[in-house]
Scaffold this motif. Structure first.
Motif, PDB file in Angstrom:
ATOM      1  N   VAL A  45       0.836  -1.208   0.000  1.00  0.00           N
ATOM      2  CA  VAL A  45       0.000   0.000   0.000  1.00  0.00           C
ATOM      3  C   VAL A  45       0.870   1.257   0.000  1.00  0.00           C
ATOM      4  N   VAL A  46       1.927   1.262   0.797  1.00  0.00           N
ATOM      5  CA  VAL A  46       2.816   2.431   0.855  1.00  0.00           C
ATOM      6  C   VAL A  46       3.425   2.703  -0.512  1.00  0.00           C
ATOM      7  N   ILE A  47       3.775   1.657  -1.221  1.00  0.00           N
ATOM      8  CA  ILE A  47       4.403   1.830  -2.530  1.00  0.00           C
ATOM      9  C   ILE A  47       3.383   2.208  -3.604  1.00  0.00           C
ATOM     10  N   HIS A  63       8.252   6.101 -11.194  1.00  0.00           N
ATOM     11  CA  HIS A  63       9.184   6.970 -10.472  1.00  0.00           C
ATOM     12  C   HIS A  63       8.765   7.107  -9.005  1.00  0.00           C
ATOM     13  N   ILE A  64       7.484   7.341  -8.782  1.00  0.00           N
ATOM     14  CA  ILE A  64       6.976   7.460  -7.409  1.00  0.00           C
ATOM     15  C   ILE A  64       7.149   6.145  -6.664  1.00  0.00           C
ATOM     16  N   ALA A  65       6.807   5.026  -7.320  1.00  0.00           N
ATOM     17  CA  ALA A  65       6.919   3.712  -6.679  1.00  0.00           C
ATOM     18  C   ALA A  65       8.368   3.372  -6.361  1.00  0.00           C
ATOM     19  N   LEU A  66       9.282   3.701  -7.255  1.00  0.00           N
ATOM     20  CA  LEU A  66      10.708   3.449  -6.987  1.00  0.00           C
ATOM     21  C   LEU A  66      11.213   4.304  -5.833  1.00  0.00           C
ATOM     22  N   ASN A  67      10.785   5.555  -5.777  1.00  0.00           N
ATOM     23  CA  ASN A  67      11.167   6.408  -4.647  1.00  0.00           C
ATOM     24  C   ASN A  67      10.658   5.828  -3.333  1.00  0.00           C
TER      25      ASN A  67
END
Length: 109
Positions: A45-47, A63-67
């Protein structure tokens, strides 16, 4: 699991729910699984939740998920290092107690 689902299926509510379900199945499918594995669905969920907020492209969502994945890994590293520090301090305190007991025994003789 979250990163894989964002990459394969994009950032959507349905893909998030399926990723959570699969992570729950994987993390609870072992007979004596560690209690820390209960955090796997939360990590998904956080990712995956930040990319769900709007009209992000696949590139933006990745990009957001990798961060977020990097942030989760960094937090895990910090928790591990704090655990090691606590273990080190606890051993030092235990050694002090043993030395004090020996000194008390010697002075009592």
């Amino acid at each position: 699991m979250g990163l894989l689902f964002v990459y394969l299926f994009g950032a959507g509510f349905a893909s998030c729910m399926v990723a959570i379900a699969i992570s729950v199945l994987i993390s609870t499918s072992f007979k004596n699984y560690p209690s820390s594995w209960k955090l796997a669905p939360v990590t998904v969920v956080v990712i995956m939740m930040p990319p769900l907020s709007g009209n992000e492209t696949l590139n933006d969502a990745m990009h957001i998920a990798l961060n977020r994945t990097g942030e989760v890994l960094y937090g895990s590293l910090v928790a591990f290092l704090l655990g090691l520090l606590y273990l080190y301090i606890e051993k030092k305190e235990e050694q002090k107690v043993i030395i004090e007991k020996k000194n008390i025994e010697k002075s009592g003789e």
